[in-house]
Each structure stands twice: as C-alpha cells, then as structure tokens.
Design an enzyme around this catalytic site. Structure first.
Site, PDB file in Angstrom:
ATOM      1  CE1 TYR A   1      -3.995  -1.736   5.443  1.00  0.00           C
ATOM      2  CE2 TYR A   1      -3.157   0.364   4.625  1.00  0.00           C
ATOM      3  CZ  TYR A   1      -3.625  -0.912   4.388  1.00  0.00           C
ATOM      4  OH  TYR A   1      -3.700  -1.384   3.098  1.00  0.00           O
TER       5      TYR A   1
ATOM      6  CB  SER B   1      -0.880  -0.004   1.255  1.00  0.00           C
ATOM      7  OG  SER B   1      -1.456   1.262   1.480  1.00  0.00           O
TER       8      SER B   1
END
Length: 230
Positions: free
Chosen positions: A149, A136
C-alpha cells in the site's frame, strides 16, 4: 461556477468532497463502480435541487485499460478540478503478500489515477484546472505490513510531482490524510485485528474541508502538499 470530477465518490472522503463542492454551487461528476451507490449518493447530495448540478459516471478503476472505453461517450465539459479519492488496500508482510496483492494496489492506487488524468488532460487544460490526489500518510512513510500500500502511495506522490512539472498551467495538490473514519478504515482495523470506532478517527468532512480549501486557493498560488493529522 465550475465542474469537478471526483473518483471514489461513494466513499467517505469522496462523497464529502462532492457534497461540499455542490454546496459551493459547482457542478459535480461522481464516479465509482456501483451505479446503484452512485445514484444514492447523487440523490443525497442534490437534495432539493433536483440533481441539476450532479451527474454520475460508472468507472471501474481496477483495470485502467478499461477507463478509456468507459469515457468514450461521456462528453465531459472542461474540468475545473479532478479529485482522485478512490483507492484500495491490502495489508501483509513482504513474506505474506503475493504478486496479485501488489498488482491490485498499484493498479487502483497509481496506474488508474495516471490513466484517468491522461485521458482528462484536454478537459483540464481547457479550464486551467486543478488535480488533487488524495494520498495517505503511507505516501510519506511506511511501516510493517504496509509495504504494498505504501509503495503505491509513494508512487502516487511521484505521479503528482511529475504532473506538476509537466503541466505548468494546471495546479496539482497531494493531500496526505491520517486515519479517517470510513469503510476502508473499518477494513484496516479488521485486518489489524482491532475494533473499529469511528469516533477515534478524523471525520471525512474534516479531510474534505482541507481538500476543498486547496481547490478554493486563488489562481496566483498552488497548495502543493498537505498533511492532515488528528
């Protein structure tokens, strides 16, 4: 043709990768938590081929300790590729997040890919395979409310870099997509208090194209890191 195992295969990017690999003539092994959703995805991908090159395998990555028993009777062939596309997300400030929020994301986004890769190393080594970690943009930078995250994705990048150094016969690629139209993105927008419009984000097929092109790279080269932005 080769054999590729894709985690998160019922998700947007995972399903698109599996579909493209199948279109290329490869065998694909789809993994996910829901047998029903896996079967539906397999039927969609197989189309008129009757599913001869599509196989499903139920794996729950929320508890990495259960991956080995789940693989116990799978009898997997040599793997030309392993695509880690599964993931989970919870947003919150450092003040708001609790230990469970951290642990859940670290388990699914980092520990589970590490454990699955460990268990599949013999199959990957047999085919001099390629491991792709769908990371990501948060694996490169963080921002407010994304600490847990982002930490899990930074750790995933470290896992990929170490694996590349430890296993010179394997090719290892980290892909860092920006925001992509998906159910996860719908959840993120809800957490951010915003409306979800898929047209505002990259298509999963676009990200899958980048991933599959990395897998198609001739063996005399490795694409190590790719950032993809809208």
């Amino acid at each position: 043709m080769g054999t590729y195992l894709i985690t998160g295969a019922t998700g947007a990017i995972g399903a698109a990768v599996a579909e493209m690999l199948h279109e290329d003539g490869h065998h694909v092994i789809l993994t996910g938590r829901s047998a029903e959703r896996l079967d539906a995805t397999a039927r969609r991908i197989a189309g008129d081929t009757g599913g001869e090159r599509v196989r499903t395998l139920v794996l729950d990555l929320t508890d990495p300790r259960q991956i080995e028993p789940a693989l116990g009777e799978a009898e997997l062939p040599p793997l030309d590729g392993l695509v880690h596309s599964a993931g989970g997300i919870r947003l919150g400030t450092v003040e708001q997040l609790r230990p469970g929020d951290w642990l859940d994301q670290l388990l699914v986004n980092t520990a589970a890919p590490a454990e699955l890769t460990r268990l599949l190393l013999p199959s990957l080594r047999a085919a001099r395979g390629h491991v792709v970690f769908v990371n990501s943009g948060s694996g490169l930078r963080s921002k407010p409310a994304w600490s847990a995250y982002a930490a899990s994705k930074h750790a995933l990048r470290a896992l990929a870099d170490s694996l590349r150094a430890e296993e010179p016969e394997l090719r290892v690629t980290s892909v860092f997509p920006g925001r992509t139209a998906s159910e996860m993105q719908r959840q993120v927008r809800a957490l951010e208090g915003e409306e979800y419009d898929p047209d505002e984000f990259m298509s999963p097929r676009t990200v899958a194209t980048v991933i599959v092109n990395a897998l198609r790279t001739p063996r005399d080269a490795t694409v190590t890191d790719i950032s993809v932005r809208a």
